[in-house]
Design an enzyme around this catalytic site. Structure first.
Site, PDB file in Angstrom:
ATOM      1  N   LYS A  61       0.840  -1.201   0.000  1.00  0.00           N
ATOM      2  CA  LYS A  61       0.000   0.000   0.000  1.00  0.00           C
ATOM      3  C   LYS A  61       0.882   1.262   0.000  1.00  0.00           C
ATOM      4  O   LYS A  61       2.087   1.179   0.227  1.00  0.00           O
ATOM      5  CB  LYS A  61      -0.909  -0.045   1.236  1.00  0.00           C
ATOM      6  CG  LYS A  61      -1.894  -1.236   1.249  1.00  0.00           C
ATOM      7  CD  LYS A  61      -2.817  -1.147   2.473  1.00  0.00           C
ATOM      8  CE  LYS A  61      -3.754  -2.321   2.598  1.00  0.00           C
ATOM      9  NZ  LYS A  61      -4.658  -2.192   3.793  1.00  0.00           N
ATOM     10  N   TYR A  81     -12.322  -2.673  -2.089  1.00  0.00           N
ATOM     11  CA  TYR A  81     -12.813  -2.665  -0.702  1.00  0.00           C
ATOM     12  C   TYR A  81     -14.336  -2.643  -0.615  1.00  0.00           C
ATOM     13  O   TYR A  81     -14.890  -2.137   0.351  1.00  0.00           O
ATOM     14  CB  TYR A  81     -12.198  -1.490   0.059  1.00  0.00           C
ATOM     15  CG  TYR A  81     -10.772  -1.741   0.497  1.00  0.00           C
ATOM     16  CD1 TYR A  81     -10.408  -2.948   1.081  1.00  0.00           C
ATOM     17  CD2 TYR A  81      -9.793  -0.761   0.352  1.00  0.00           C
ATOM     18  CE1 TYR A  81      -9.100  -3.193   1.488  1.00  0.00           C
ATOM     19  CE2 TYR A  81      -8.482  -1.000   0.763  1.00  0.00           C
ATOM     20  CZ  TYR A  81      -8.143  -2.222   1.338  1.00  0.00           C
ATOM     21  OH  TYR A  81      -6.853  -2.451   1.754  1.00  0.00           O
ATOM     22  N   ASN A 121      -1.619  -0.288   7.349  1.00  0.00           N
ATOM     23  CA  ASN A 121      -0.948  -1.562   7.654  1.00  0.00           C
ATOM     24  C   ASN A 121      -0.086  -2.085   6.509  1.00  0.00           C
ATOM     25  O   ASN A 121       0.194  -3.269   6.429  1.00  0.00           O
ATOM     26  CB  ASN A 121      -1.975  -2.595   8.137  1.00  0.00           C
ATOM     27  CG  ASN A 121      -3.157  -2.717   7.191  1.00  0.00           C
ATOM     28  OD1 ASN A 121      -3.100  -2.242   6.059  1.00  0.00           O
ATOM     29  ND2 ASN A 121      -4.210  -3.375   7.639  1.00  0.00           N
ATOM     30  N   HIS A 154      -1.691  -5.376   1.648  1.00  0.00           N
ATOM     31  CA  HIS A 154      -2.944  -6.102   1.484  1.00  0.00           C
ATOM     32  C   HIS A 154      -2.621  -7.543   1.118  1.00  0.00           C
ATOM     33  O   HIS A 154      -1.697  -7.787   0.342  1.00  0.00           O
ATOM     34  CB  HIS A 154      -3.801  -5.494   0.366  1.00  0.00           C
ATOM     35  CG  HIS A 154      -4.932  -6.401  -0.025  1.00  0.00           C
ATOM     36  ND1 HIS A 154      -6.102  -6.448   0.696  1.00  0.00           N
ATOM     37  CD2 HIS A 154      -5.046  -7.330  -1.006  1.00  0.00           C
ATOM     38  CE1 HIS A 154      -6.895  -7.369   0.154  1.00  0.00           C
ATOM     39  NE2 HIS A 154      -6.275  -7.928  -0.872  1.00  0.00           N
ATOM     40  N   GLU A 207     -10.063 -10.500  -6.603  1.00  0.00           N
ATOM     41  CA  GLU A 207      -9.074  -9.427  -6.533  1.00  0.00           C
ATOM     42  C   GLU A 207      -8.029  -9.533  -7.652  1.00  0.00           C
ATOM     43  O   GLU A 207      -7.650  -8.510  -8.239  1.00  0.00           O
ATOM     44  CB  GLU A 207      -8.379  -9.461  -5.166  1.00  0.00           C
ATOM     45  CG  GLU A 207      -9.325  -9.116  -4.024  1.00  0.00           C
ATOM     46  CD  GLU A 207      -8.727  -9.373  -2.647  1.00  0.00           C
ATOM     47  OE1 GLU A 207      -9.410  -9.090  -1.648  1.00  0.00           O
ATOM     48  OE2 GLU A 207      -7.575  -9.856  -2.553  1.00  0.00           O
TER      49      GLU A 207
HETATM   50  N1  UDP Z   1      -9.459  -1.198   8.069  1.00  0.00           N
HETATM   51  C1  UDP Z   1      -9.419  -0.160   8.977  1.00  0.00           C
HETATM   52  N2  UDP Z   1     -10.173  -0.263  10.130  1.00  0.00           N
HETATM   53  C2  UDP Z   1     -10.921  -1.364  10.408  1.00  0.00           C
HETATM   54  C3  UDP Z   1     -10.950  -2.406   9.469  1.00  0.00           C
HETATM   55  C4  UDP Z   1     -10.213  -2.293   8.305  1.00  0.00           C
HETATM   56  O1  UDP Z   1      -8.726   0.835   8.772  1.00  0.00           O
HETATM   57  O2  UDP Z   1     -11.564  -1.408  11.475  1.00  0.00           O
HETATM   58  C5  UDP Z   1      -8.662  -1.074   6.825  1.00  0.00           C
HETATM   59  C6  UDP Z   1      -7.276  -1.693   6.948  1.00  0.00           C
HETATM   60  O3  UDP Z   1      -6.363  -0.930   6.190  1.00  0.00           O
HETATM   61  C7  UDP Z   1      -7.518  -3.062   6.324  1.00  0.00           C
HETATM   62  C8  UDP Z   1      -8.515  -2.744   5.216  1.00  0.00           C
HETATM   63  O4  UDP Z   1      -9.349  -1.740   5.768  1.00  0.00           O
HETATM   64  O5  UDP Z   1      -6.314  -3.650   5.843  1.00  0.00           O
HETATM   65  C9  UDP Z   1      -9.363  -3.923   4.768  1.00  0.00           C
HETATM   66  O6  UDP Z   1     -10.046  -4.457   5.872  1.00  0.00           O
HETATM   67  P1  UDP Z   1     -10.210  -6.013   6.086  1.00  0.00           P
HETATM   68  O7  UDP Z   1     -11.193  -6.203   7.185  1.00  0.00           O
HETATM   69  O8  UDP Z   1     -10.486  -6.681   4.782  1.00  0.00           O
HETATM   70  O9  UDP Z   1      -8.758  -6.441   6.658  1.00  0.00           O
HETATM   71  P2  UDP Z   1      -7.532  -7.177   5.958  1.00  0.00           P
HETATM   72  O10 UDP Z   1      -8.097  -8.271   5.089  1.00  0.00           O
HETATM   73  O11 UDP Z   1      -6.768  -6.147   5.172  1.00  0.00           O
HETATM   74  O12 UDP Z   1      -6.713  -7.708   7.108  1.00  0.00           O
HETATM   75 MG    MG Z   2      -9.560  -8.176   3.694  1.00  0.00          MG
END
Ligand code: UDP
Ligand code: MG
Length: 166
Positions: free
Chosen positions: A10, A50, A121, A124, A135
């Site tokens: 990212k 997303y 974070n 992805h 994706e």
């Molecule tokens: N995210 C966030 N706050 C939350 C949940 C998600 O900022 O409470 C962001 C974070 O950058 C995350 C992305 O949204 O990586 C996608 O969320 P997901 O729940 O799919 O998590 P991931 O699969 O990336 O672990």
């Molecule tokens: Mg996810």
């Protein structure tokens, strides 16, 4: 089980020059990179990527994050990793979504942070086979991947205008 998974470094990962570290960490998985490119995600791509979070209060900020608008760096690096248990292996190394809860040795635990309303974070990683398929098809065209992962069809478009080297 042989699988493929989408990995995206990212914009925070790029702006902080973490690509090399992240790729080195991912090389521990012994998976193979079968596609890679720099990309400048459009809003449409970010929204589709997303889509499962579109009802969340942080959605707009998340879209801006993926587009690079929070880091003044509109680029990401997208890759497809392939091999045994690729999805779980990459998720394991990536660590928990919330970097403050991620294992300190994981990629997100090492480099992620919570800023504003979102988890920055740095990486992805696809969560499941259906999500990986959705994706990968969103980010890559068949000819950008060095393996045949999913069925394709050939279309001939005579009237398509594209840029070529002058
Ligand atoms: N995210 C966030 N706050 C939350 C949940 C998600 O900022 O409470 C962001 C974070 O950058 C995350 C992305 O949204 O990586 C996608 O969320 P997901 O729940 O799919 O998590 P991931 O699969 O990336 O672990
Ligand atoms: Mg996810």
């Amino acid at each position: 089980m042989l699988q493929q998974t989408l990995v995206v470094v990212k914009p925070d990962g790029l702006v902080r020059s973490l690509t090399g570290n992240i790729l080195t960490r991912l090389s521990e998985t012994k998976l193979e990179i079968i596609a890679a490119k720099m990309a400048r995600p459009s809003r449409a791509l970010a929204v589709k990527h997303y889509q499962h979070l579109k009802e969340k209060p942080f959605f707009e900020e998340l879209i801006q994050y993926l587009m690079g608008e929070l880091h003044d760096r509109r680029k990401v690096m997208a890759m497809v990793y392939w091999g045994e248990d690729a999805i779980a292996r990459v998720r394991q190394l990536a660590g928990a979504t919330n970097p403050e809860q991620a294992e300190p040795t994981s990629i997100r635990g090492s480099y992620g942070r919570v800023r504003g309303g979102i988890f920055e974070n740095v990486i992805h990683a696809s969560e499941s086979e259906p999500e990986a398929e959705r994706e990968i098809k969103l980010w890559f065209q068949p000819d950008e991947i060095i393996m045949d992962l999913y069925p394709t069809t050939a279309v001939t478009r005579a009237s398509v205008t594209q840029r070529v080297w002058a």
